[in-house]
Design a protein around this motif. Structure first.
Motif: not given
Ligand SMILES: *Cc1c(COP(=O)(O)O)cnc(C)c1O
Length: 375
Positions: A298-300, A303-304, A307, A315, A318, A346
Motif C-alpha cells: 500500500n505504497r501510495s 507516501q501520502e 507527505d 520511487i 515505479p 519507496v
C-alpha cells in the motif's frame, strides 16, 4: 522538492556546495582566463584522479552517464542484432544506451533480496545472440562482480558495469566499475558525485579499449591527427569547467560517503525491527547508499502519510523497463521480482548533511505509517 524549512527534503545539494563556493568561483575564473573550455588540463587531471579513485588504469570523461554506457558498448563492438542482458529494475538510461547502438536490450529479473542481477537471474535469458551483460549497482549497492565475471567468461560475454549510482562502492575491496571491461559513471547533479550540470566517465583497465573510447567520444578522431577519422564517432566530451568542479568535489567524496553511511546507521537504529523493510547492502560489500529504499505494501497511502507529515519521498522506479512504452516492440516477458518490487519500493530522504533531528522525524513517521497498518 518543497523547500519549506519545516519539511524534510529528499536531498539537499545546497548544503553540499555551500563550503565549496569560493573554490568553485576560482575554477570558473581560471577556465575563463585560459579560454580552454573543452578538454585541456582540468579534464586530464580529473580523468587521472577518477581512474585512481576507482582503482582502474584509465578514465575518459564524457558528456553524461548514458553516453558512457553507449560508448562502452560501441567500443566493445556491440552491434545491431546483438542482445545485451539488462536488469529491468533500473533507470531507463541503462536500456536506452543499448538501444542507442542498435542492439537489443533483453530484460532480466533480479535477486529478490538485493534487487541486483546474479548469474542465476541472467542465465535464463542467454541466447546465441547474447554478446554482453550490463549489471547495475542499483541504489549504491554493488552486484556480485566476481560471480558475474565468472559467468561472463564461461559464456564469452563482455561486461559493462552501470556504476551511475555507485561511486566508490566496493565488493571484495574492488571498486564499482573496475571489474568489467568498462565501468560507466554519471555525474548528473543528484548522483553521489555530481557535476554542476551534466557529465560522465568511463573507467577501464584495457588500454586499447581506452584509445577507442577517446576516439569514439571525440568524432572518431585519430589521437595523433585531428583531421583523420578512422572510426565513426560522436561528440560526447566532458567540459573543462565541469571537470574542474568535479575534482574539487571528488576531494570530499569519501567524507560525504561516510556521512551518508552514518545517516543510514541512524536509520537502522531508529527503525529497529522495521529495518527488515529496507533494501540493505549485500553482505561483504561496502555500499555508498545512493538511495535508501524501503519496500511497503500500500505504497501510495504510505507516501501520502509521510507527505502529510512534511517528508518528501521518491520511487526508484515505479515502472520496470520491460513494461515501458519505449520497449513495447520487444517480446513480452514476465519478470516477477522486478514487477513486485516496482509496486513496493519507496525511497526515503538521505543526504550527507541530513541531521539527527531530520532522521528522527522520518523514523517516527515511518513507524506510525507502518504500525498503524500492522505491517
Ligand atoms: C543516472 C543514471 C544513468 C544515466 O546517467 P545520465 O548522466 O543521466 O545520462 C544510467 N544508469 C543509472 C542506473 C542511473 O542512475
Amino acid at each position: 522538492m518543497n523547500s519549506s524549512p519545516d519539511r524534510v527534503p529528499f536531498a539537499d545539494l545546497g548544503a553540499l556546495h555551500n563550503d565549496l563556493r569560493e573554490q568553485f568561483d576560482s575554477v570558473w575564473q581560471d577556465v575563463l582566463e585560459r579560454s580552454a573550455f573543452v578538454g585541456g588540463a582540468y579534464v586530464s587531471a580529473f580523468e587521472a584522479d577518477w581512474a585512481s579513485y576507482c582503482g582502474a588504469a584509465e578514465a575518459v570523461g564524457v558528456a553524461n552517464g548514458t553516453d558512457a554506457l553507449a560508448l562502452s558498448l560501441m567500443a566493445l563492438g556491440i552491434e545491431p542484432g546483438d542482445e545485451v542482458l539488462v536488469p529491468s529494475n533500473t533507470f531507463i538510461a541503462t536500456a536506452g544506451a543499448v538501444a542507442m547502438v542498435g542492439a537489443v536490450p533483453v530484460f532480466v529479473d533480479v535477486d529478490p533480496v538485493s534487487l541486483l542481477v546474479t548469474p542465476e537471474t541472467l542465465a535464463p535469458a542467454l541466447t546465441s545472440r547474447t554478446t554482453a551483460i550490463l549489471p547495475v549497482h542499483l541504489y549504491g549497492h554493488m552486484a556480485d562482480m566476481p560471480a558475474i565475471m565468472r559467468f561472463a567468461r564461461a559464456h564469452g560475454l563482455a561486461v559493462i558495469e552501470d556504476a551511475a549510482q555507485a561511486h566508490g562502492a566496493m565488493r571484495n575491496n574492488v571498486k564499482a566499475g573496475a571489474s568489467g571491461a568498462a565501468g560507466a559513471f554519471s555525474f548528473y547533479p543528484g548522483k553521489n558525485l555530481g557535476a554542476l550540470g551534466d557529465g560522465g566517465a568511463i573507467v577501464t583497465n584495457d588500454l586499447v579499449l581506452m584509445e577507442r573510447l577517446r576516439s569514439l567520444s571525440n568524432h572518431g578522431r585519430d589521437t595523433a591527427d585531428r583531421y583523420v577519422h578512422p572510426l565513426r564517432g560522436v561528440n560526447s566530451r566532458l567540459d573543462a569547467l565541469q571537470a574542474g568542479l568535479l575534482s574539487l568535489k571528488l576531494a570530499e567524496l569519501d567524507e560525504w560517503t561516510a556521512m551518508r553511511r552514518a545517516v543510514v546507521d541512524e536509520y537502522r537504529r531508529g527503525l529497529g525491527d522495521l529495518w527488515s523493510h529496507v533494501v540493505d547492502e549485500p553482505p561483504g560489500s561496502f555500499s555508498v547508499w545512493h538511495l535508501l529504499v524501503m519496500r511497503v505494501q500500500n505504497r501510495s497511502a504510505f507516501q501520502e502519510y509521510l507527505d502529510a507529515h512534511g517528508i518528501d519521498t521518491g520511487i526508484h522506479y515505479p515502472v520496470p523497463c520491460h513494461q515501458q512504452g519505449a520497449f513495447k516492440h520487444l517480446p513480452e516477458r514476465s519478470l516477477p521480482v522486478c514487477e513486485q518490487a516496482a509496486g513496493e519500493v519507496v525511497s526515503l530522504p538521505l543526504f550527507p548533511h541530513m541531521t539527527s533531528e531530520q532522521v528522527g522525524r522520518v523514523v517516527d513517521a515511518v513507524r506510525m505509517a507502518l504500525e498503524t497498518r500492522g505491517e
